[in-house]
Design a protein around this motif. Sequence first.
Motif, PDB file in Angstrom:
ATOM      1  N   VAL A   9      -9.498   0.611   5.488  1.00  0.00           N
ATOM      2  CA  VAL A   9      -9.767   0.919   6.736  1.00  0.00           C
ATOM      3  C   VAL A   9      -8.807   0.172   7.833  1.00  0.00           C
ATOM      4  CG1 VAL A   9     -11.597   0.947   8.752  1.00  0.00           C
ATOM      5  CG2 VAL A   9     -11.989   1.635   6.301  1.00  0.00           C
ATOM      6  N   THR A  10      -8.143   0.639   8.538  1.00  0.00           N
ATOM      7  CA  THR A  10      -6.996  -0.162   9.510  1.00  0.00           C
ATOM      8  C   THR A  10      -8.064  -0.706  10.474  1.00  0.00           C
ATOM      9  OG1 THR A  10      -7.018   1.665  11.176  1.00  0.00           O
ATOM     10  CG2 THR A  10      -5.435   1.780   9.362  1.00  0.00           C
ATOM     11  N   GLU A  11      -7.356  -1.595  11.541  1.00  0.00           N
ATOM     12  CA  GLU A  11      -7.949  -2.382  12.423  1.00  0.00           C
ATOM     13  C   GLU A  11      -8.553  -1.542  13.685  1.00  0.00           C
ATOM     14  OE1 GLU A  11      -5.381  -5.568  14.013  1.00  0.00           O
ATOM     15  OE2 GLU A  11      -5.266  -6.454  12.128  1.00  0.00           O
ATOM     16  N   GLU A  12      -8.002  -0.437  13.563  1.00  0.00           N
ATOM     17  CA  GLU A  12      -8.345   0.776  14.622  1.00  0.00           C
ATOM     18  C   GLU A  12      -9.542   1.627  13.740  1.00  0.00           C
ATOM     19  OE1 GLU A  12      -4.957   0.596  13.665  1.00  0.00           O
ATOM     20  OE2 GLU A  12      -4.598  -0.682  15.156  1.00  0.00           O
ATOM     21  N   ASN A  13      -9.975   1.244  12.809  1.00  0.00           N
ATOM     22  CA  ASN A  13     -10.994   1.731  12.038  1.00  0.00           C
ATOM     23  C   ASN A  13     -10.871   3.298  11.720  1.00  0.00           C
ATOM     24  OD1 ASN A  13     -13.726   1.303  11.154  1.00  0.00           O
ATOM     25  ND2 ASN A  13     -14.922   2.413  12.558  1.00  0.00           N
ATOM     26  N   CYS A  14      -9.514   3.319  11.307  1.00  0.00           N
ATOM     27  CA  CYS A  14      -9.192   4.616  10.726  1.00  0.00           C
ATOM     28  C   CYS A  14      -8.947   4.435   9.117  1.00  0.00           C
ATOM     29  CB  CYS A  14      -7.732   4.748  10.973  1.00  0.00           C
ATOM     30  SG  CYS A  14      -7.448   5.356  12.775  1.00  0.00           S
ATOM     31  N   GLN A  15      -9.622   5.617   8.544  1.00  0.00           N
ATOM     32  CA  GLN A  15      -9.592   5.707   6.871  1.00  0.00           C
ATOM     33  C   GLN A  15      -7.859   5.953   6.584  1.00  0.00           C
ATOM     34  OE1 GLN A  15     -12.303   4.686   4.963  1.00  0.00           O
ATOM     35  NE2 GLN A  15     -10.961   4.840   3.186  1.00  0.00           N
ATOM     36  N   LYS A  16      -7.460   5.224   5.664  1.00  0.00           N
ATOM     37  CA  LYS A  16      -6.053   5.538   5.193  1.00  0.00           C
ATOM     38  C   LYS A  16      -6.108   5.164   3.750  1.00  0.00           C
ATOM     39  CE  LYS A  16      -2.998   5.009   9.041  1.00  0.00           C
ATOM     40  NZ  LYS A  16      -1.871   4.721   9.517  1.00  0.00           N
ATOM     41  N   SER A  17      -4.665   5.493   3.223  1.00  0.00           N
ATOM     42  CA  SER A  17      -4.520   5.636   1.863  1.00  0.00           C
ATOM     43  C   SER A  17      -3.206   5.424   1.522  1.00  0.00           C
ATOM     44  CB  SER A  17      -5.111   6.922   1.081  1.00  0.00           C
ATOM     45  OG  SER A  17      -4.573   6.662  -0.121  1.00  0.00           O
ATOM     46  N   LYS A  18      -2.702   4.521   0.653  1.00  0.00           N
ATOM     47  CA  LYS A  18      -1.215   4.213   0.123  1.00  0.00           C
ATOM     48  C   LYS A  18      -1.250   4.474  -1.277  1.00  0.00           C
ATOM     49  CE  LYS A  18       1.018   2.937   4.178  1.00  0.00           C
ATOM     50  NZ  LYS A  18       1.307   1.763   4.822  1.00  0.00           N
ATOM     51  N   ILE A  19       0.025   4.848  -1.517  1.00  0.00           N
ATOM     52  CA  ILE A  19       0.152   5.008  -3.012  1.00  0.00           C
ATOM     53  C   ILE A  19       1.277   4.139  -3.551  1.00  0.00           C
ATOM     54  CG2 ILE A  19       1.010   6.640  -4.915  1.00  0.00           C
ATOM     55  CD1 ILE A  19      -0.094   8.896  -3.368  1.00  0.00           C
ATOM     56  N   PHE A  20       0.835   3.189  -4.242  1.00  0.00           N
ATOM     57  CA  PHE A  20       1.409   2.018  -4.869  1.00  0.00           C
ATOM     58  C   PHE A  20       2.144   2.357  -6.200  1.00  0.00           C
ATOM     59  CE2 PHE A  20      -0.742  -0.127  -1.698  1.00  0.00           C
ATOM     60  CZ  PHE A  20       0.023  -1.294  -1.506  1.00  0.00           C
ATOM     61  N   PHE A  21       3.642   1.996  -6.097  1.00  0.00           N
ATOM     62  CA  PHE A  21       4.156   2.192  -7.392  1.00  0.00           C
ATOM     63  C   PHE A  21       4.567   0.704  -8.020  1.00  0.00           C
ATOM     64  CE2 PHE A  21       7.887   1.853 -10.210  1.00  0.00           C
ATOM     65  CZ  PHE A  21       8.046   2.795 -11.226  1.00  0.00           C
ATOM     66  N   VAL A  22       4.061   0.307  -9.050  1.00  0.00           N
ATOM     67  CA  VAL A  22       3.918  -0.934  -9.787  1.00  0.00           C
ATOM     68  C   VAL A  22       4.936  -0.952 -11.252  1.00  0.00           C
ATOM     69  CG1 VAL A  22       2.729  -2.969 -10.735  1.00  0.00           C
ATOM     70  CG2 VAL A  22       1.923  -1.597  -8.649  1.00  0.00           C
ATOM     71  N   ALA A  23       5.907  -1.847 -11.003  1.00  0.00           N
ATOM     72  CA  ALA A  23       6.762  -2.092 -12.021  1.00  0.00           C
ATOM     73  C   ALA A  23       6.285  -3.163 -12.976  1.00  0.00           C
ATOM     74  CB  ALA A  23       8.122  -2.009 -11.799  1.00  0.00           C
ATOM     75  N   TRP A  24       5.549  -3.164 -13.674  1.00  0.00           N
ATOM     76  CA  TRP A  24       4.961  -4.132 -14.535  1.00  0.00           C
ATOM     77  C   TRP A  24       5.755  -4.740 -15.784  1.00  0.00           C
ATOM     78  CZ3 TRP A  24       1.624  -8.090 -14.161  1.00  0.00           C
ATOM     79  CH2 TRP A  24       1.065  -8.687 -15.285  1.00  0.00           C
ATOM     80  N   SER A  25       6.331  -5.958 -15.518  1.00  0.00           N
ATOM     81  CA  SER A  25       7.197  -6.456 -16.671  1.00  0.00           C
ATOM     82  C   SER A  25       6.685  -8.054 -16.824  1.00  0.00           C
ATOM     83  CB  SER A  25       8.422  -6.356 -16.018  1.00  0.00           C
ATOM     84  OG  SER A  25       9.419  -6.700 -17.026  1.00  0.00           O
ATOM     85  N   PRO A  26       5.690  -8.188 -17.404  1.00  0.00           N
ATOM     86  CA  PRO A  26       5.271  -9.698 -17.647  1.00  0.00           C
ATOM     87  C   PRO A  26       6.402 -10.527 -18.309  1.00  0.00           C
ATOM     88  CG  PRO A  26       4.002  -8.256 -19.139  1.00  0.00           C
ATOM     89  CD  PRO A  26       4.982  -7.450 -18.207  1.00  0.00           C
TER      90      PRO A  26
END
Length: 132
Positions: A68-85
Amino acid sequence: MAVDDECKLKFLELKAKRTHRFIIYKIDDKKKMVVVEKVGEPALNYEDFAASLPTNECRYAIFDYDFVTEENCQKSKIFFVAWSPDTARVRSKMIYASSKERFKRELDGIQVELQATDPTEVGFDVIQGRAN
């Protein structure tokens, strides 16, 4: 490196239908292609996602982050994670690094990319910070 059709299909389901919270992908050495390893249900959270990343092996992952943003809007973001321990085999790290851009091109709709070598680099605070 080939990409299994299921990889794109599961990503589209996550993006359009919101039927998954996250997807973990791995490179299958025998098939020489990226395949789906695990799919997280929508009810699962970030901790479940982080626990699904193996400590000694590389992976690609998608995480759908709702906030939820500071303006109280419901949002979504799609993250790509390159996991390389750091503890992964050097050969594995090289294969994942050289295949990453080709794989990402198959997944249209990624909004944020993270490169992580240890859990702190893909911590929830990092996800929150990159989402805004």
